[in-house]
Scaffold this motif. Structure first.
Motif, PDB file in Angstrom:
ATOM      1  N   ALA A  37       0.553  -0.674  -0.504  1.00  0.00           N
ATOM      2  CA  ALA A  37       0.427   0.194   0.308  1.00  0.00           C
ATOM      3  C   ALA A  37       0.479   1.172   0.151  1.00  0.00           C
ATOM      4  N   HIS A  51      -0.930   4.757  -4.862  1.00  0.00           N
ATOM      5  CA  HIS A  51      -1.838   3.096  -5.045  1.00  0.00           C
ATOM      6  C   HIS A  51      -2.086   2.825  -3.232  1.00  0.00           C
ATOM      7  N   SER A  52      -3.589   3.290  -2.592  1.00  0.00           N
ATOM      8  CA  SER A  52      -3.601   3.020  -1.522  1.00  0.00           C
ATOM      9  C   SER A  52      -3.476   1.506  -1.320  1.00  0.00           C
ATOM     10  N   GLN A  53      -4.058   1.136  -1.664  1.00  0.00           N
ATOM     11  CA  GLN A  53      -3.534  -1.547  -1.741  1.00  0.00           C
ATOM     12  C   GLN A  53      -2.882  -1.946  -2.127  1.00  0.00           C
ATOM     13  N   HIS A  55      -0.977  -4.782  -3.955  1.00  0.00           N
ATOM     14  CA  HIS A  55      -0.818  -5.219  -5.030  1.00  0.00           C
ATOM     15  C   HIS A  55       0.171  -6.387  -5.499  1.00  0.00           C
ATOM     16  N   ASN A  70      -5.367  -6.737  -7.684  1.00  0.00           N
ATOM     17  CA  ASN A  70      -5.591  -6.009  -6.290  1.00  0.00           C
ATOM     18  C   ASN A  70      -6.253  -6.425  -4.695  1.00  0.00           C
ATOM     19  N   ASP A  71      -5.271  -6.081  -3.823  1.00  0.00           N
ATOM     20  CA  ASP A  71      -6.405  -5.925  -2.526  1.00  0.00           C
ATOM     21  C   ASP A  71      -7.999  -5.244  -1.935  1.00  0.00           C
ATOM     22  N   GLU A  72      -8.494  -6.121  -1.497  1.00  0.00           N
ATOM     23  CA  GLU A  72      -9.646  -5.488  -1.344  1.00  0.00           C
ATOM     24  C   GLU A  72      -8.837  -3.769  -0.234  1.00  0.00           C
ATOM     25  N   ARG A  74     -10.904  -2.497  -3.626  1.00  0.00           N
ATOM     26  CA  ARG A  74     -10.018  -2.176  -4.299  1.00  0.00           C
ATOM     27  C   ARG A  74     -11.868  -2.334  -5.578  1.00  0.00           C
ATOM     28  N   ARG A 164       2.187  -7.452   2.028  1.00  0.00           N
ATOM     29  CA  ARG A 164       0.729  -6.678   2.850  1.00  0.00           C
ATOM     30  C   ARG A 164       1.556  -5.843   3.893  1.00  0.00           C
TER      31      ARG A 164
END
Length: 164
Positions: A37, A51-53, A55, A70-72, A74, A164
């Motif tokens: 993130a 990118h806030s999440q 990936h 992409n991670d949740e 998104r 993560r």
């Protein structure tokens, strides 16, 4: 783990999307890179995008696509770029973006994006017939595979856990 530069270009060699990502490993699907993130990417010389999440990205060997997972939360779960096969350098992965994209939303909706751009660029850049055929065949396959086959179902999730 080392960092790798990812460089997408357009058919005329113009710089497209590029970013640094962390090498996560390789399996039967290809080479996996990840970005936590708040990582950044950039299209050409435009301002950077944050990118806030997290990936992860898959770079298959000898295939005509790359895939972003992409991670949740998104809304876009999977984004596949139709590309020429990736050229794997020691610290740089490069490919030519061939416009077509297969997108899977988190709600399960799947669609093909940028078909108009693909048609325009066939003329503008003079895509050879074999490039057009490979791009279209890969796109058609991905439109089904992202909902029915690995690594699009669960395989990517272990790589997301790593970044993560």
């Amino acid at each position: 783990m080392r960092d790798v530069r990812v460089v997408y270009r357009k058919y005329d060699e113009k710089l497209h999307w590029h970013q640094w990502m962390r090498l996560l490993g390789e399996d039967q699907y290809g080479v996996w890179l990840g970005a936590p993130a708040n990582s950044v990417s950039q299209r050409g010389s435009e301002p950077e995008v944050t990118h806030s999440q997290a990936h992860v990205q898959l770079f298959p060997r000898d295939k005509w696509f790359t895939a972003i997972f992409n991670d949740e939360p998104r809304q876009t779960e999977i984004y596949c770029d139709i590309t020429t096969p990736v050229e794997f350098g020691e610290d740089v992965f490069t490919m030519i973006d061939l416009d077509l994209d297969v997108v899977k939303r988190r709600d399960g909706t799947i669609y093909i994006d940028d078909e108009d751009e693909f048609a325009d660029h066939q003329v503008k850049y003079g895509y050879p017939a074999d490039v057009i055929e490979s791009a279209r065949t890969t796109c058609d396959w991905l439109a089904t595979a992202v909902a029915t086959e690995e690594p699009f179902l669960t395989a990517y999730k272990t790589h997301l856990d790593k970044i993560r």
